[in-house]
Design an enzyme around this catalytic site. Structure first.
Site, PDB file in Angstrom:
ATOM      1  N   CYS A 143       3.151  -0.421   4.440  1.00  0.00           N
ATOM      2  CA  CYS A 143       1.975   0.410   4.273  1.00  0.00           C
ATOM      3  C   CYS A 143       2.422   1.954   4.451  1.00  0.00           C
ATOM      4  O   CYS A 143       2.264   2.427   5.444  1.00  0.00           O
ATOM      5  CB  CYS A 143       0.773  -0.004   5.488  1.00  0.00           C
ATOM      6  SG  CYS A 143      -0.720   0.806   4.917  1.00  0.00           S
ATOM      7  N   ARG A 149       0.359  -4.426  11.150  1.00  0.00           N
ATOM      8  CA  ARG A 149       1.562  -4.359  10.722  1.00  0.00           C
ATOM      9  C   ARG A 149       2.432  -3.856  11.975  1.00  0.00           C
ATOM     10  O   ARG A 149       3.845  -3.626  11.624  1.00  0.00           O
ATOM     11  CB  ARG A 149       1.687  -3.078   9.638  1.00  0.00           C
ATOM     12  CG  ARG A 149       1.148  -3.716   8.421  1.00  0.00           C
ATOM     13  CD  ARG A 149       0.940  -2.761   7.349  1.00  0.00           C
ATOM     14  NE  ARG A 149       0.261  -2.996   6.002  1.00  0.00           N
ATOM     15  CZ  ARG A 149      -0.937  -3.426   5.542  1.00  0.00           C
ATOM     16  NH1 ARG A 149      -1.790  -3.299   6.708  1.00  0.00           N
ATOM     17  NH2 ARG A 149      -1.096  -3.846   4.560  1.00  0.00           N
ATOM     18  N   SER A 183       4.831   1.319   9.747  1.00  0.00           N
ATOM     19  CA  SER A 183       5.773   1.591   8.729  1.00  0.00           C
ATOM     20  C   SER A 183       6.973   2.619   9.009  1.00  0.00           C
ATOM     21  O   SER A 183       7.599   2.643   8.197  1.00  0.00           O
ATOM     22  CB  SER A 183       5.000   1.546   7.521  1.00  0.00           C
ATOM     23  OG  SER A 183       4.589   0.298   7.191  1.00  0.00           O
ATOM     24  N   HIS A 227      -6.647   2.800  11.854  1.00  0.00           N
ATOM     25  CA  HIS A 227      -6.614   4.375  12.329  1.00  0.00           C
ATOM     26  C   HIS A 227      -7.917   5.133  13.115  1.00  0.00           C
ATOM     27  O   HIS A 227      -7.514   5.743  13.744  1.00  0.00           O
ATOM     28  CB  HIS A 227      -6.005   5.225  10.791  1.00  0.00           C
ATOM     29  CG  HIS A 227      -4.624   4.799  10.707  1.00  0.00           C
ATOM     30  ND1 HIS A 227      -3.613   5.163  11.389  1.00  0.00           N
ATOM     31  CD2 HIS A 227      -4.120   4.182   9.456  1.00  0.00           C
ATOM     32  CE1 HIS A 227      -2.473   4.901  10.864  1.00  0.00           C
ATOM     33  NE2 HIS A 227      -2.880   4.227   9.701  1.00  0.00           N
ATOM     34  N   GLU A 244       1.023  -1.228  -0.121  1.00  0.00           N
ATOM     35  CA  GLU A 244      -0.002  -0.107  -0.130  1.00  0.00           C
ATOM     36  C   GLU A 244       0.916   1.278  -0.011  1.00  0.00           C
ATOM     37  O   GLU A 244       1.713   1.215   0.970  1.00  0.00           O
ATOM     38  CB  GLU A 244      -0.765   0.139   1.150  1.00  0.00           C
ATOM     39  CG  GLU A 244      -2.185   0.934   1.161  1.00  0.00           C
ATOM     40  CD  GLU A 244      -1.920   2.133   1.110  1.00  0.00           C
ATOM     41  OE1 GLU A 244      -2.706   2.807   0.238  1.00  0.00           O
ATOM     42  OE2 GLU A 244      -1.065   2.821   1.709  1.00  0.00           O
ATOM     43  N   CYS A 254      -1.361   7.218   1.156  1.00  0.00           N
ATOM     44  CA  CYS A 254      -1.547   8.019  -0.380  1.00  0.00           C
ATOM     45  C   CYS A 254      -0.870   9.264  -0.439  1.00  0.00           C
ATOM     46  O   CYS A 254      -0.621   9.930   0.770  1.00  0.00           O
ATOM     47  CB  CYS A 254      -2.952   8.125  -0.534  1.00  0.00           C
ATOM     48  SG  CYS A 254      -4.003   6.395  -0.712  1.00  0.00           S
TER      49      CYS A 254
END
Length: 578
Positions: free
Chosen positions: A551, A484, A507, A69, A14, A554
Site C-alpha cells: 500500500c 498490512r 509498507s 490512519h 494501492e 497517492c
C-alpha cells in the site's frame, strides 16, 4: 552475464511501486531494489493544524486504509492528551477494525493476489462436476462450488473470451509454468473470486453502520465516537451482526479452504516456498475483544526463533533516509526517532541504462540510482535492524506469545495442508498468514460484539470531555496492527496546534530501501535467490511482492513509465484544506 529486470508499475496494489532486480546467467535473482515513485506529503500538511483534525487529515493518506490512519490519528492525539475513551467507544472502534480486516484480507487474496495463484484460462477447461466434488476435500460445506454454479462461472468467463478479451483478467501470465492448481482447482478459486464481489459489499457496509460511510468513515472523534444513535439502536446492532456472520461464513467456507488447497499444491513450487529471507518480525496488539483481551499480540521475534518473544522498546524505532528521496536538516543523526522525524523531499531522479524488454532482449530504460537515493519510502529500523511487519509477523509473534487462538488456528492449517511450521517463512506462508488472521477474526471477533451488548446494559457513555492547554506541550503516539501490519503515528503538539507529525506505516517497514549499513528491507530481501522461469513474464516477482499486500498511497511527485519527471508540486501547509 547479469541482466536487469524492471517491473514498473507493480499492479493490483494501492499506489505506485517499482521493483528492479538483477539476475544471473541462470535467471536467479542476485540483487533487488524496491522503489516508491511517489510522494504525497500529508505529514507536512498536518503541521500547524488543530490536533483534533489529525485523524480526518491522516485518513486521506490512503483510499484503502482510510480507517486505519483515521483511527491512528485520533488515538495518537488521545495518547498525547492523556485521554482514555469510554469502553463502549473502544469496542465500537474494534468492531469497525474487524470490518476493515475482513474486507481487506478477502479482497487482497482474490482481487489483488489470487490471480498470482489461479490460472483463469486453465479454469475454462475444467470439469464443473469434478470441481464440485473436489471442493468437499477442503471443507465440509463449500460455498459457490456447486456444479451448476461452477458451470455458470465458466460460461461467464468464456463469454469474455468469445468477445476477444478477458475483461478484468486481461494481460495475465496465463499458462505460466509456476501455476500449480489443476483446472478444477482454478475454477473453484475463480468462482470465489466472483462471489467476493458480493461479500466485500457486506464488509464495507459493516464499517458504514458505525462509521457513517466507507471509505473515509467519520464517526471517530478525540475522546470517543459520535455514532451514538447507531450504538443504542438494536436494529443497527443486529444489522452489523448479520453482516459479520455473512462475511465470516465466506471466510470459513471459501477463503480458508482455498488457502488449504493452495498450501497442499504449492508446496512443490520453489518460488512459492521461498520469499522470506529476513526472519525478524514485529507486531503490536490489536482487535480488542474484552477489557484486557486482544486477538493479536505485541512483540518481536528475531531470526525466526519463536521460542523467544522480545518486548518492543519504542525508543528504538527510528527512520533513516540514506537511500530515500529525503534529507535530514540541522542534525548529524543518520536515523531519527519519529517524534523528531523530518519529511524534507530531496529527489535525485533516474539514470539511463538497459533492462529486459518484452522481446527478452536488453532495451534502453530509465533505472534507479541504486548507489544513491532511489525511493520515496524511508528506511525504518528497530535497534538498527530491518523488520517485517504484517499478518506473517502477527502470526509468528502470536505463536511466540503462545496465544491459544493463534496456536489453534495455525495448527489446524498446518495439519490440513501437511506443511511443517518452517513453511510459514515463505511467500506461501505470508499469504496463508493473512487468511489465518481473517479466520481468527471470523471465529472470535463476535466476542467484541457480545462485550458491547453486555456493557450497554449498564453504561451508555461513548465520549469523554477534555481540554487542550495552549501553554503546554504534548506528545503522543498510536502503535497497533492494521491489515498490512504494524502502523504508528507520532505527534508533537505545541501552542495548541500540531508542531510535528510522522507516520511509520507497514509498507514503509516492508518496502523501504536499504539503509546506510547496506541492510535490505523485507521486499528486497524476499526476492534474493528466486529463479525466474521467463524473464519477460516475472510472475515470481509479482507473487512474492503481492504477498505483502503493498500500500504505497497517492502521489504529488509524478514520473512517467520511463522514469521521466512530469511535474513537481510544492505542498504549502497554509494552503492545504479539507
Amino acid at each position: 552475464m547479469t541482466k536487469k529486470i524492471v517491473v514498473d508499475p507493480i499492479t493490483r496494489i494501492e499506489g505506485h511501486l517499482r521493483i528492479e532486480v538483477t539476475v544471473d546467467e541462470n535467471n536467479v535473482i542476485t540483487d533487488a531494489h524496491s522503489s516508491s515513485t511517489l510522494w504525497r506529503g500529508i505529514e507536512t500538511i498536518l503541521k500547524g493544524r488543530d490536533p483534533r483534525d489529525a485523524g480526518f487529515l491522516a485518513g486521506r493518506i490512503c483510499g484503502v486504509c482510510t480507517y486505519s490512519h483515521y483511527r491512528a490519528g485520533i488515538m495518537a492525539v488521545e495518547d498525547a492528551l492523556g485521554i482514555v475513551p469510554p469502553y463502549n467507544a473502544q469496542l465500537v472502534r474494534a468492531l469497525m477494525d474487524q470490518a476493515l480486516f475482513l474486507h481487506d484480507h478477502t479482497v487482497h487474496f482474490y482481487t489483488l493476489h489470487g490471480l498470482d495463484w489461479c490460472d483463469v484460462v486453465s479454469a475454462l477447461s475444467a470439469s464443473p462436476a469434478k470441481a464440485a466434488k473436489l471442493a468437499f476435500a477442503y471443507t465440509d460445506n463449500p460455498i459457490s462450488a456447486g456444479e451448476d454454479e461452477l458451470t455458470a462461472v465458466q460460461k461467464r468467463v468464456k463469454d469474455f473470451v468469445s468477445k476477444g478479451a478477458l475483461g478484468p483478467f486481461n494481460n495475465g501470465y496465463w499458462g505460466h509454468p509456476t501455476y500449480r492448481f489443476s483446472p478444477e482447482q482454478n475454477l473453484i478459486v475463480l468462482s470465489h473470486y466472483l462471489k467476493l464481489l458480493e461479500i466485500q459489499r457486506e464488509a464495507a457496509k459493516m464499517m458504514a453502520i458505525f462509521g457513517g460511510k466507507q471509505p473515509h468513515p467519520q464517526s471517530l472523534t478525540v475522546g470517543g465516537i459520535t455514532s451514538v444513535m447507531d450504538v443504542l439502536d438494536p436494529s443497527r446492532l443486529a444489522e452489523y451482526k448479520f453482516k459479520f456472520d455473512k462475511v465470516a461464513d465466506f471466510v470459513n467456507r471459501a477463503y480458508y479452504p482455498d488457502l488449504i488447497m493452495a498450501g497442499e499444491v504449492y508446496v512443490n513450487e520453489p518460488s512459492a516456498t521461498a520469499g522470506c529471507n529476513l526472519l525478524n518480525f514485529m507486531s503490536s496488539k490489536e482487535i480488542r475483544v474484552g477489557r484486557d483481551d486482544f486477538l493479536l499480540e505485541s512483540g518481536i521475534v528475531l531470526n525466526g526463533d519463536i521460542s523467544k518473544l522480545h518486548p518492543i522498546n519504542e525508543d528504538l524505532i527510528k527512520e533513516e533516509v540514506t537511500h530515500s528521496w529525503y534529507k535530514y536538516e540541522n542534525t548529524n543523526e543518520i536515523a531519527l526517532q519519529p517524534y523528531d522525524g523530518q519529511t524534507n523531499p530531496n529527489y535525485t531522479g533516474f539514470v539511463d541504462g538497459q533492462s529486459i524488454g518484452l522481446s527478452g532482449k536488453n532495451e534502453p530504460s530509465k533505472l534507479l540510482r541504486t548507489d544513491d537515493k532511489y525511493s520515496w519510502i524511508k528506511s525504518p529500523r528497530y535497534d538498527s535492524m530491518p523488520m517485517e511487519v504484517g499478518p506473517l509477523a502477527s502470526l509468528v509473534v502470536g505463536l511466540a506469545a503462545k496465544n491459544e487462538r493463534v496456536e489453534k488456528t495455525a495448527t489446524d492449517f498446518l495439519k490440513k495442508t501437511g506443511l511443517p511450521l518452517k513453511a510459514v517463512f515463505s511467500t506461501l506462508g505470508r499469504t496463508a498468514a493473512r487468511g489465518i488472521e481473517a479466520k481468527i477474526i471470523a471465529d472470535y471477533g463476535i466476542l467484541t460484539f457480545n462485550a458491547l451488548i453486555e456493557n450497554l446494559k449498564s453504561d451508555k457513555s461513548t465520549c469523554v470531555p477534555y481540554s487542550i492547554d495552549k501553554d503546554k506541550e504534548y506528545k503522543g503516539r498510536y502503535i497497533g496492527d492494521v491489515p498490512r501490519g504494524m502502523l504508528s503515528h507520532w505527534a508533537r503538539i505545541k501552542n495548541g496546534v500540531i508542531e510535528n507529525y510522522q507516520c511509520v506505516v507497514p509498507s514503509t517497514w516492508n518496502a523501504g530501501p536499504r539503509d546506510k549499513a547496506g541492510k535490505k528491507g523485507p521486499y528486497e530481501t524476499s526476492l534474493i535467490g528466486t529463479k525466474i522461469a521467463d524473464v519477460t513474464k516475472p510472475l515470481e516477482i509479482i507473487r512474492t511482492i503481492h504477498s505483502f499486500d503493498p500500500c504505497i498511497a497517492c502521489a504529488v511527485h509524478l514520473v512517467d513509465t520511463k522514469g521521466n519527471e512530469i511535474s513537481n508540486y510544492k505542498v504549502d501547509p497554509s494552503m492545504a484544506r479539507i
